[in-house]
Scaffold this motif. Structure first.
Motif, PDB file in Angstrom:
ATOM      1  N   ASN A  31       9.152 -50.274 -65.311  1.00  0.00           N
ATOM      2  CA  ASN A  31      10.306 -49.509 -64.839  1.00  0.00           C
ATOM      3  C   ASN A  31      11.271 -49.188 -65.979  1.00  0.00           C
ATOM      4  N   LYS A  32      11.415 -50.145 -66.885  1.00  0.00           N
ATOM      5  CA  LYS A  32      12.286 -49.934 -68.037  1.00  0.00           C
ATOM      6  C   LYS A  32      11.737 -48.813 -68.923  1.00  0.00           C
ATOM      7  N   LEU A  33      10.412 -48.826 -69.121  1.00  0.00           N
ATOM      8  CA  LEU A  33       9.795 -47.751 -69.910  1.00  0.00           C
ATOM      9  C   LEU A  33      10.029 -46.395 -69.244  1.00  0.00           C
ATOM     10  N   GLN A  34       9.820 -46.345 -67.932  1.00  0.00           N
ATOM     11  CA  GLN A  34       9.968 -45.069 -67.228  1.00  0.00           C
ATOM     12  C   GLN A  34      11.405 -44.570 -67.316  1.00  0.00           C
ATOM     13  N   ALA A  35      12.379 -45.483 -67.248  1.00  0.00           N
ATOM     14  CA  ALA A  35      13.787 -45.090 -67.368  1.00  0.00           C
ATOM     15  C   ALA A  35      14.039 -44.492 -68.753  1.00  0.00           C
ATOM     16  N   LYS A  36      13.403 -45.092 -69.763  1.00  0.00           N
ATOM     17  CA  LYS A  36      13.540 -44.576 -71.134  1.00  0.00           C
ATOM     18  C   LYS A  36      12.918 -43.187 -71.236  1.00  0.00           C
ATOM     19  N   TYR A  37      11.734 -43.015 -70.637  1.00  0.00           N
ATOM     20  CA  TYR A  37      11.065 -41.709 -70.702  1.00  0.00           C
ATOM     21  C   TYR A  37      11.887 -40.634 -69.984  1.00  0.00           C
ATOM     22  N   ALA A  38      12.568 -41.044 -68.899  1.00  0.00           N
ATOM     23  CA  ALA A  38      13.431 -40.089 -68.178  1.00  0.00           C
ATOM     24  C   ALA A  38      14.590 -39.647 -69.074  1.00  0.00           C
ATOM     25  N   LYS A  39      15.106 -40.589 -69.863  1.00  0.00           N
ATOM     26  CA  LYS A  39      16.216 -40.276 -70.774  1.00  0.00           C
ATOM     27  C   LYS A  39      15.737 -39.319 -71.875  1.00  0.00           C
ATOM     28  N   VAL A  40      14.537 -39.544 -72.386  1.00  0.00           N
ATOM     29  CA  VAL A  40      13.972 -38.642 -73.409  1.00  0.00           C
ATOM     30  C   VAL A  40      13.800 -37.249 -72.821  1.00  0.00           C
ATOM     31  N   THR A  41      13.311 -37.190 -71.581  1.00  0.00           N
ATOM     32  CA  THR A  41      13.111 -35.892 -70.921  1.00  0.00           C
ATOM     33  C   THR A  41      14.446 -35.178 -70.740  1.00  0.00           C
ATOM     34  N   GLU A  42      15.479 -35.944 -70.462  1.00  0.00           N
ATOM     35  CA  GLU A  42      16.802 -35.354 -70.270  1.00  0.00           C
ATOM     36  C   GLU A  42      17.380 -34.829 -71.580  1.00  0.00           C
ATOM     37  N   ASN A  43      17.119 -35.524 -72.676  1.00  0.00           N
ATOM     38  CA  ASN A  43      17.830 -35.217 -73.932  1.00  0.00           C
ATOM     39  C   ASN A  43      17.031 -34.454 -74.979  1.00  0.00           C
ATOM     40  N   GLU A  44      15.730 -34.517 -74.963  1.00  0.00           N
ATOM     41  CA  GLU A  44      14.992 -34.120 -76.165  1.00  0.00           C
ATOM     42  C   GLU A  44      14.052 -32.934 -76.013  1.00  0.00           C
ATOM     43  N   ILE A  45      14.116 -32.217 -74.905  1.00  0.00           N
ATOM     44  CA  ILE A  45      13.224 -31.062 -74.755  1.00  0.00           C
ATOM     45  C   ILE A  45      13.614 -29.970 -75.750  1.00  0.00           C
ATOM     46  N   ARG A  46      12.617 -29.455 -76.463  1.00  0.00           N
ATOM     47  CA  ARG A  46      12.844 -28.325 -77.372  1.00  0.00           C
ATOM     48  C   ARG A  46      11.870 -27.217 -77.026  1.00  0.00           C
ATOM     49  N   VAL A  47      12.376 -25.995 -76.949  1.00  0.00           N
ATOM     50  CA  VAL A  47      11.538 -24.861 -76.592  1.00  0.00           C
ATOM     51  C   VAL A  47      12.138 -23.617 -77.223  1.00  0.00           C
ATOM     52  N   GLU A  48      11.265 -22.709 -77.655  1.00  0.00           N
ATOM     53  CA  GLU A  48      11.732 -21.436 -78.209  1.00  0.00           C
ATOM     54  C   GLU A  48      11.340 -20.316 -77.250  1.00  0.00           C
ATOM     55  N   CYS A  49      12.334 -19.505 -76.864  1.00  0.00           N
ATOM     56  CA  CYS A  49      12.049 -18.342 -76.019  1.00  0.00           C
ATOM     57  C   CYS A  49      12.350 -17.082 -76.824  1.00  0.00           C
ATOM     58  N   VAL A  50      11.403 -16.151 -76.838  1.00  0.00           N
ATOM     59  CA  VAL A  50      11.581 -14.897 -77.578  1.00  0.00           C
ATOM     60  C   VAL A  50      11.480 -13.740 -76.588  1.00  0.00           C
TER      61      VAL A  50
END
Lengths: 262, 356
Positions: B224-243
Motif C-alpha cells: 500500500n505504501k508503494l502504491q501511495a508513492k506511485y500515485a504521487k509520482v503520477t500526480e507530479n511527474e507526467i511529461r508529455v509534448e503536444c504539437v
C-alpha cells in the motif's frame, strides 16, 4: 608517392594526384566513412583515367552501423566498386575483413580507398595488411573532427594520431579536417576550429591535406578570405586559409533521413 | 567555438550520468549500447569512479542494488535481451525502494532478435517485466539533446522517489550522432539518504534494506505504501509534448524517435490541407492519460493514429486513455525497419477520407 594536394583558386576545390591507395583512419565517429565515400567519388570524377576503376573497401571491423557500405546505391551510380563484409547492413554482427580486399594490392589499375574502423582497435586492420602494402603507392590519412570530444584540442588530436599510428604500424601521411556538427552549413564551425587543427598539424608534423564542407562552397571561400585578412600574424592560420576543400554530399544515414528535425 | 559537441547517443548517456554525479557503473557489453561502457571505462577513471564489466547482466544489476543500498548514484545499461536478464534484480530494487538508473537501448526481438532499432520492450518497461506489484519511472527521449537532459533527470527522479528510473531508447538513438550542449538542466539535487547502508554511525538502530516481509499484514502495508508513492509520482511527474493539438483532424501519437518522423509527416499533411497534431509521451510511466482524454474530447478530432516500432504496445494505453471517444488506429513496423514518411501520410489520407 603520396598525394600532393592543392586547391584550384579561386574555388578552392581539391586538386592533385593522390596515391593509388588511400586509407582513412581516425577516432571513433570522426567521419571516416563519409570522407571515404566522397573521396572515392572525387577520384571517380577527377582522377580516374580510362582503363582504371575506383574501389571503396569498407574495412570497419568495429561498428556495424553507419558504415560506408550504407552508400552502396550512390557508389553504384558513380561506377565505384564496393568491397564490404558480406554481412554488412544486416542483422548479423560479424565484421570481418573481406578476402576481396587483396585485389586492390595486386591490380595496379585500381584506385582504392580503404575506410578503416575507428580508434586504435580499428586501425589494427591496417597492421594486418602491412606486408601487402610494402612497396605500394599508399597514403594513410587521419580524419579529424574537432567537435568530437576526444579530438577537441590540439593535444587530444596528437594523442589520437599517436595511438592510431602505433596500431597501424605505419607512418601517417597527413590530416583531413572534417570539422562539422552534422549540419549542412559547417563553414562557421570549420573556420572556428581551424586554429585547433592547424596547431595539431604543427604538433604532429603531419600536413593538413584538405578540409571538407557540405553544400555551399562559396560561403566557405568568403569565410576564408575574411580569415586571411585577420590571420596575417599567424602562419598556421594563413596556411589554413589556402586549404583545398572537398565538397561532400551526405551519403551515410537512413535512406529518407526520417529523423531530420524540422 | 560553439558550446556544442558532436556525440553519439550512447556516449551522451555515459557523459550525462557522470555529470549527474553517477560514480558507479556496472554493465555487460551488448550491441547496440556497448559504447556506454567503452566511454565509461575512460571517463570513470578521470572522476575517480568505478566502471566494472561484470561477468553477466545478472551480476551487474545486483551490483547496482548494492551500490544503491549504500546511497551511491549508480547506473547500468543494456539492450533488450540483457534487460530481460536484469528483471529479477529490477524487481528487488523496486521492492527495496532503491534509487537507480537503468538504460535500455532497445533492439528488435523477441529472443536474440537483431541489432537494429525497435520499441518492442514497451510492455516490459511499463508493465513490470519483473515480478510483483511495482512500477518504474520510464522516460523516452527523442533526440540526443533530450537524452542528455532526461538521463540527468532520471537520477534526480530516482533519488526523489527512491525508485528505479528507466530510460527507454532504441538502437538508432544509441548509435546516431547529433550536436549536444551539456547545459545545466537544473541543479543536480543532493537528496539526503538517511536510510542508506553507510555504517551505524552511533545510531541506536542499524538501517535495513530489504524486500522480504514475513507477515502478510506487514507485506500488504508495504504494498500500500508503494502504491501511495506511485500515485504521487503520477500526480507530479507526467511529461508529455503536444504539437499542433489546438484543432486537429487527425492525432498522431508516438514516443521516442518515431515522433520525429511524425513531425515531418505533419508538414507534408499540412500541404494537403489535413490538420494533424502529435501527442508524444515523454514519461511512458506515468502515462499522460489525461492529455489523451482531453484531446479526444475535441470535436475537430476524427481519429488517432498510434505509431510504434512494434506490433502494438503503447496503443493499449492510448485506447484506455481515449476510452472509446474516438477510434484509435495503429501503424507499426518491426525487425529494425522504420515507417517511411510516405506510408504514414497514406495512412493519414485514408483516415481523413482524402484518398482519391
Amino acid at each position: 608517392m603520396p598525394q600532393n594536394f592543392f586547391c584550384n583558386l579561386p574555388d578552392r576545390s581539391l586538386q592533385g594526384k593522390p596515391a593509388r591507395i588511400t586509407l582513412f583512419v581516425g577516432a571513433y565517429g570522426s567521419g571516416k566513412s563519409e570522407v571515404s565515400v566522397n573521396f572515392a567519388i572525387w577520384l571517380a570524377h577527377h582522377v580516374k583515367q580510362p582503363g582504371q576503376k575506383v574501389v571503396l573497401c569498407d574495412l570497419d571491423t568495429i561498428n556495424p552501423y553507419y558504415r560506408s557500405a550504407d552508400a552502396r546505391a550512390i557508389l553504384t551510380r558513380e561506377g565505384i566498386e564496393l568491397i564490404a563484409p558480406i554481412y554488412a547492413n544486416t542483422n548479423i554482427e560479424v565484421p570481418a575483413v573481406p578476402a576481396a580486399i587483396f585485389s586492390v594490392f595486386d591490380n595496379e589499375s585500381i584506385l582504392a580507398v580503404l575506410d578503416i574502423g575507428g580508434e586504435d582497435l580499428g586501425a589494427r586492420v591496417v597492421g594486418s595488411l602491412r606486408d601487402r602494402m610494402a612497396g605500394q603507392d599508399i597514403a594513410l590519412n587521419v580524419v579529424v573532427n574537432p567537435y568530437r570530444p576526444a579530438t577537441d584540442t590540439p593535444e587530444g588530436i596528437q594523442m589520437t594520431v599517436d595511438a592510431l599510428a602505433a596500431a597501424a604500424g605505419l607512418q601517417l601521411h597527413g590530416i583531413v579536417d572534417n570539422a562539422n556538427l552534422l549540419e549542412l552549413d559547417n563553414q562557421p564551425h570549420l573556420i572556428d576550429t581551424l586554429p585547433i587543427v592547424a596547431r595539431a598539424s604543427q604538433l604532429t608534423g603531419l600536413p593538413l591535406l584538405f578540409a571538407t564542407t557540405l553544400g555551399r562552397n562559396e560561403l566557405l571561400i568568403q569565410a576564408f578570405e575574411r580569415l586571411a585578412a585577420v590571420a596575417k600574424e599567424s602562419p598556421a592560420a594563413l596556411a589554413a586559409t589556402k586549404l583545398p576543400i572537398l565538397t561532400m554530399t551526405r551519403s551515410i544515414h537512413y535512406p529518407t533521413d526520417p529523423f531530420a528535425l524540422v | 567555438m560553439s558550446n556544442r559537441v558532436l556525440m553519439k547517443g550512447n556516449e551522451v548517456i555515459a557523459e550525462a550520468a557522470v555529470r549527474a554525479g553517477c560514480r558507479h557503473y556496472f554493465g555487460y557489453p551488448i550491441t547496440p549500447q556497448t559504447e556506454v561502457m567503452h566511454y565509461m571505462a575512460t571517463r570513470m577513471a578521470e572522476v575517480n569512479g568505478t566502471m566494472l564489466q561484470a561477468e553477466s547482466e545478472v551480476a551487474a544489476i545486483n551490483m547496482v542494488y548494492g551500490a544503491a543500498a549504500a546511497g551511491a548514484r549508480v547506473m547500468t545499461t543494456s539492450s533488450s535481451p540483457g534487460i530481460s536478464l536484469k528483471q529479477e534484480g529490477i524487481s528487488y530494487i523496486a521492492g527495496a525502494e532503491l534509487p537507480a538508473v537503468v538504460v535500455n537501448v532497445v533492439r528488435s526481438g523477441p529472443g536474440l532478435g537483431g541489432i537494429l532499432p525497435a520499441q518492442g520492450d514497451y510492455f516490459q518497461a511499463t508493465k513490470g517485466g519483473g515480478h510483483g506489484d511495482y512500477r518504474n519511472i520510464v522516460l523516452a527521449p527523442a533526440s540526443i539533446q533530450e537524452l542528455y537532459e532526461l538521463t540527468v533527470e532520471a537520477f534526480n527522479l530516482s533519488d526523489r522517489y527512491r525508485m528505479l528510473t528507466m530510460i527507454l531508447g532504441d538502437g538508432a538513438l544509441g548509435q546516431m550522432m547529433e550536436p549536444v550542449e551539456f547545459r545545466d538542466v537544473e541543479p543536480i539535487e543532493n537528496v539526503a539518504k538517511p536510510w542508506a547502508l553507510t555504517g551505524r554511525k552511533g545510531r541506536s538502530e542499524h538501517n535495513t534494506v530489504t524486500s522480504i516481509y514475513i507477515e502478510a499484514d506487514v507485506m500488504e502495508a508495504f504494498n500500500n505504501k508503494l502504491q501511495a508513492k506511485y500515485a504521487k509520482v503520477t500526480e507530479n511527474e507526467i511529461r508529455v509534448e503536444c504539437v499542433d493539438c489546438e484543432e486537429p483532424e487527425i492525432i498522431l501519437t508516438a514516443f521516442g524517435l518515431v515522433s520525429r518522423i511524425c513531425r515531418n509527416v505533419m508538414q507534408l499533411a499540412a500541404k494537403e490541407g489535413i490538420k494533424v497534431g502529435l501527442i508524444r509521451p515523454i514519461t511512458l510511466w506515468p502515462f499522460p492519460s489525461q492529455t489523451y482524454a482531453e484531446i479526444a474530447a475535441k470535436p475537430s478530432v476524427k481519429a488517432f493514429l498510434d505509431l510504434e516500432l512494434n506490433c502494438g504496445q503503447m496503443v493499449e494505453d492510448v485506447r484506455l486513455a481515449v476510452n472509446g471517444a474516438k477510434p484509435v488506429h495503429f501503424h507499426g513496423r518491426t525487425g529494425g525497419n522504420l515507417p517511411t514518411q510516405h506510408e504514414i501520410l497514406e495512412h493519414i489520407r485514408t483516415l481523413a477520407g482524402r484518398n482519391a
